[in-house]
Write a protein that holds these residues in place. Structure first.
Motif, PDB file in Angstrom:
ATOM      1  N   CYS A  28       0.988  -1.150  -0.067  1.00  0.00           N
ATOM      2  CA  CYS A  28       0.106   0.069   0.094  1.00  0.00           C
ATOM      3  C   CYS A  28       0.876   1.186  -0.058  1.00  0.00           C
ATOM      4  O   CYS A  28       1.580   1.756   0.985  1.00  0.00           O
ATOM      5  N   PRO A  29       1.050   1.892  -1.318  1.00  0.00           N
ATOM      6  CA  PRO A  29       2.021   2.754  -1.094  1.00  0.00           C
ATOM      7  C   PRO A  29       1.391   4.309  -1.055  1.00  0.00           C
ATOM      8  O   PRO A  29       1.835   5.275  -1.837  1.00  0.00           O
ATOM      9  N   SER A  30       0.242   4.452  -0.561  1.00  0.00           N
ATOM     10  CA  SER A  30      -0.456   5.783  -0.605  1.00  0.00           C
ATOM     11  C   SER A  30       0.046   6.762   0.005  1.00  0.00           C
ATOM     12  O   SER A  30       1.019   6.857   0.906  1.00  0.00           O
ATOM     13  N   LEU A  31      -0.003   7.815  -0.655  1.00  0.00           N
ATOM     14  CA  LEU A  31       0.407   9.327  -0.354  1.00  0.00           C
ATOM     15  C   LEU A  31      -0.354   9.858   0.827  1.00  0.00           C
ATOM     16  O   LEU A  31       0.171  10.734   1.512  1.00  0.00           O
TER      17      LEU A  31
ATOM     18  N   PRO B  32       8.599   5.267   6.177  1.00  0.00           N
ATOM     19  CA  PRO B  32       8.132   6.783   6.364  1.00  0.00           C
ATOM     20  C   PRO B  32       8.019   7.349   5.176  1.00  0.00           C
ATOM     21  O   PRO B  32       8.737   7.389   4.003  1.00  0.00           O
ATOM     22  N   LEU B  33       7.016   8.437   5.103  1.00  0.00           N
ATOM     23  CA  LEU B  33       6.681   9.172   3.985  1.00  0.00           C
ATOM     24  C   LEU B  33       6.685  10.585   4.250  1.00  0.00           C
ATOM     25  O   LEU B  33       6.303  11.093   4.891  1.00  0.00           O
ATOM     26  N   GLU B  34       7.632  11.168   3.339  1.00  0.00           N
ATOM     27  CA  GLU B  34       7.910  12.829   3.713  1.00  0.00           C
ATOM     28  C   GLU B  34       7.484  13.155   2.469  1.00  0.00           C
ATOM     29  O   GLU B  34       7.997  13.062   1.257  1.00  0.00           O
ATOM     30  N   THR B  35       6.402  14.151   2.477  1.00  0.00           N
ATOM     31  CA  THR B  35       5.916  14.655   1.215  1.00  0.00           C
ATOM     32  C   THR B  35       5.867  16.148   1.494  1.00  0.00           C
ATOM     33  O   THR B  35       5.098  16.748   2.510  1.00  0.00           O
ATOM     34  N   ALA B  36       6.080  17.005   0.569  1.00  0.00           N
ATOM     35  CA  ALA B  36       5.883  18.409   0.903  1.00  0.00           C
ATOM     36  C   ALA B  36       6.047  18.963  -0.670  1.00  0.00           C
ATOM     37  O   ALA B  36       7.096  19.063  -1.307  1.00  0.00           O
ATOM     38  N   PRO B  37       5.203  19.613  -1.352  1.00  0.00           N
ATOM     39  CA  PRO B  37       3.678  19.571  -0.635  1.00  0.00           C
ATOM     40  C   PRO B  37       2.914  18.378  -0.923  1.00  0.00           C
ATOM     41  O   PRO B  37       3.429  17.354  -1.181  1.00  0.00           O
ATOM     42  N   ALA B  38       1.661  18.179  -0.263  1.00  0.00           N
ATOM     43  CA  ALA B  38       1.028  17.063  -0.005  1.00  0.00           C
ATOM     44  C   ALA B  38       0.603  16.115  -1.267  1.00  0.00           C
ATOM     45  O   ALA B  38       0.212  15.117  -1.187  1.00  0.00           O
ATOM     46  N   ASP B  39       0.587  16.912  -2.623  1.00  0.00           N
ATOM     47  CA  ASP B  39      -0.008  16.207  -3.761  1.00  0.00           C
ATOM     48  C   ASP B  39       0.901  15.601  -4.560  1.00  0.00           C
ATOM     49  O   ASP B  39       0.791  14.813  -5.494  1.00  0.00           O
TER      50      ASP B  39
ATOM     51  N   VAL C 262       5.527  13.595  -4.590  1.00  0.00           N
ATOM     52  CA  VAL C 262       6.642  13.251  -4.198  1.00  0.00           C
ATOM     53  C   VAL C 262       7.702  13.723  -5.086  1.00  0.00           C
ATOM     54  O   VAL C 262       7.625  13.413  -6.194  1.00  0.00           O
ATOM     55  N   GLY C 263       8.693  14.228  -4.933  1.00  0.00           N
ATOM     56  CA  GLY C 263       9.706  14.762  -5.779  1.00  0.00           C
ATOM     57  C   GLY C 263      10.473  13.643  -6.211  1.00  0.00           C
ATOM     58  O   GLY C 263      10.452  12.406  -5.830  1.00  0.00           O
ATOM     59  N   LEU C 264      11.242  13.876  -7.390  1.00  0.00           N
ATOM     60  CA  LEU C 264      11.872  12.708  -8.163  1.00  0.00           C
ATOM     61  C   LEU C 264      13.063  11.943  -7.072  1.00  0.00           C
ATOM     62  O   LEU C 264      13.249  10.692  -7.046  1.00  0.00           O
ATOM     63  N   ASP C 265      13.891  12.902  -6.180  1.00  0.00           N
ATOM     64  CA  ASP C 265      14.698  12.341  -5.297  1.00  0.00           C
ATOM     65  C   ASP C 265      13.866  11.380  -4.345  1.00  0.00           C
ATOM     66  O   ASP C 265      14.418  10.160  -4.149  1.00  0.00           O
ATOM     67  N   GLU C 266      12.920  12.013  -3.809  1.00  0.00           N
ATOM     68  CA  GLU C 266      12.136  11.453  -2.915  1.00  0.00           C
ATOM     69  C   GLU C 266      11.372  10.094  -3.336  1.00  0.00           C
ATOM     70  O   GLU C 266      11.275   8.966  -2.501  1.00  0.00           O
ATOM     71  N   SER C 267      10.962  10.253  -4.476  1.00  0.00           N
ATOM     72  CA  SER C 267      10.541   9.071  -5.223  1.00  0.00           C
ATOM     73  C   SER C 267      11.167   7.950  -5.250  1.00  0.00           C
ATOM     74  O   SER C 267      11.022   6.445  -4.908  1.00  0.00           O
ATOM     75  N   SER C 268      12.591   8.065  -5.604  1.00  0.00           N
ATOM     76  CA  SER C 268      13.323   7.068  -5.936  1.00  0.00           C
ATOM     77  C   SER C 268      13.673   6.369  -4.468  1.00  0.00           C
ATOM     78  O   SER C 268      13.801   5.076  -4.297  1.00  0.00           O
ATOM     79  N   VAL C 269      13.894   7.145  -3.491  1.00  0.00           N
ATOM     80  CA  VAL C 269      13.974   6.530  -2.075  1.00  0.00           C
ATOM     81  C   VAL C 269      12.897   5.875  -1.294  1.00  0.00           C
ATOM     82  O   VAL C 269      13.131   4.817  -1.180  1.00  0.00           O
ATOM     83  N   LEU C 270      11.751   6.285  -1.913  1.00  0.00           N
ATOM     84  CA  LEU C 270      10.514   5.553  -1.437  1.00  0.00           C
ATOM     85  C   LEU C 270      10.243   4.283  -2.062  1.00  0.00           C
ATOM     86  O   LEU C 270      10.227   3.257  -1.727  1.00  0.00           O
TER      87      LEU C 270
END
Length: 393
Positions: A283-286, A326-333, A335-343
């Motif tokens: 479940c990869p929900s934002l 852990p999910l770090e998203t800002a803004p809420a809608d 996830v940036g490319l770098d964060e996406s790869s980590v996630l």
């Protein structure tokens, strides 16, 4: 006490968690109150369920205007009720109007909050401001507010400071653990062309930015080669979202993982068999106020790997009934490319741990079912909702 429950979705017309919630909760509420259900789409076979037709002149209108029209019809039809209980922005204003017209209490179950879903503007256009208004007007004046998780309750108070904390009650979603139970048969799956010879990862979600399905596919590229990923994603917020997901699935043809997208009808028994055979449910929900799908997977004895967002940690216990990322998203809608790869990599690491250790996966799955049996039932939820009714009447 006569309670009129207001909802857009009602079985068999269900496309999201709110529809699952209402459809499962209503039979248990009928044992406690005189319940009448008002919904958008025609329903056969139950005299206490009333569907409200959309005026022909609005068939091509913005969905928010269509909802306004149905809300007016609902608010007229609930005359005589002791209390109204609305679900989602689609019917919140009907509850507020009935509260004013008939001087009766209005209870809202908050399944999500429009201001925390800015991507809805892609679906509603200018109607997004109307959906936000309908929700805000109703929530700020509701006699009782039911949140599906403690995280949801915190969001309500933060987003709508006019809502007094004392008016908010947490009632977790439930699951029918008699129906959603381990089924190691394969006949229903085989009819859908799905085999379970290979280690399988499952996901069930609506095609929406909220559900993080593009992150799911990114994570799948890091799964152990030969893994089968089955994604049950039948409804989409918009045609553009469906097209985007279809393109992403097609791009997975060169990956070492076999992606099977179930986009059409999928019998309940096939779903239960899929969950029962899956080594992991992902479940990869934002944004997820709780996530009934996680409870369904746990009830079938399947370990859950999920983002630690919203109310998910109230269902999935990290290291006990699954794994949380852990999910770090800002803004809420987004996830940036770098964060996406980590996630994606972090999700895959936890999925691979289950794929390579079936003994631990089975142990975690059993713990998940025990947790569901102990804490998440629709009967329990209905009794708690009825207590809210009594507190405001």
């Amino acid at each position: 006490m006569r309670v009129d429950l207001l909802t857009r979705e009602y079985p068999p017309h269900v496309y999201g968690g709110a529809g699952v919630h209402v459809g499962a909760l209503a039979p248990h509420l009928r044992n406690l109150v005189d319940l009448r259900v008002h919904c958008f789409d025609p329903v056969d076979g139950h005299p206490s369920v009333l569907a409200h037709d959309l005026p022909t002149a609005l068939e091509a209108a913005n969905p928010s205007l269509q909802a306004l029209a149905v809300n007016a019809s609902m608010s007229h039809a609930v005359a005589g009720a002791s209390l109204v209980h609305s679900h989602t922005w689609y019917t919140n204003l009907a509850g507020r109007l009935a509260q004013q017209l008939y001087d009766i209490p209005h209870v809202i179950t908050a399944h999500s909050l429009e201001p925390l879903r800015p991507w809805k503007s892609q679906q509603l256009g200018g109607g997004y401001e109307i959906s936000c208004f309908m929700e805000r007007e109703a929530l700020s004046r509701a006699d009782g507010v039911i949140a599906v998780s403690h995280a949801m309750a915190r969001d309500i108070i933060e987003v709508y400071p006019d809502v007094e904390p004392a008016r908010v009650t947490v009632v977790h979603n439930g699951v029918d653990a008699g129906e959603y139970a381990p089924d190691l048969g394969t006949d229903a799956l085989e009819k859908q062309g799905i085999g379970v010879e290979r280690p399988t990862v499952a996901c069930v979600a609506r095609i929406s930015p909220q559900k993080g399905l593009l992150h799911l596919l990114r994570a799948a590229r890091y799964f152990i080669p030969g893994t089968q990923l089955v994604v049950v994603a039948q409804s989409a917020d918009t045609a553009a979202h469906r097209a985007q997901f279809a393109e992403a699935v097609s791009a997975m043809e060169d990956s070492p993982v076999d992606v099977h997208w179930v986009e059409g009808p999928f019998p309940r028994r096939a779903l239960i068999q899929l969950l029962s055979h899956a080594r992991a449910f992902l479940c990869p929900s934002l944004y997820e106020p709780l996530g009934i799908v996680n409870l369904e997977a746990m009830a079938c004895g399947t370990p859950v790997v999920a983002t630690a967002t919203g109310g998910i940690p109230e269902a999935v216990v990290d290291g006990e009934t699954g794994y949380l990322v852990p999910l770090e998203t800002a803004p809420a809608d987004r996830v940036g490319l770098d964060e996406s790869s980590v996630l994606a990599k972090e999700l895959a690491v936890r999925v691979n741990a289950l794929l390579t250790d079936p003994v631990s996966a089975e142990r975690i799955g059993r713990a998940g079912r025990r947790r569901v049996l102990a804490h998440f039932s629709w009967d329990r939820a209905a009794r708690q909702v009825a207590e809210v009714y009594r507190s405001v009447v």
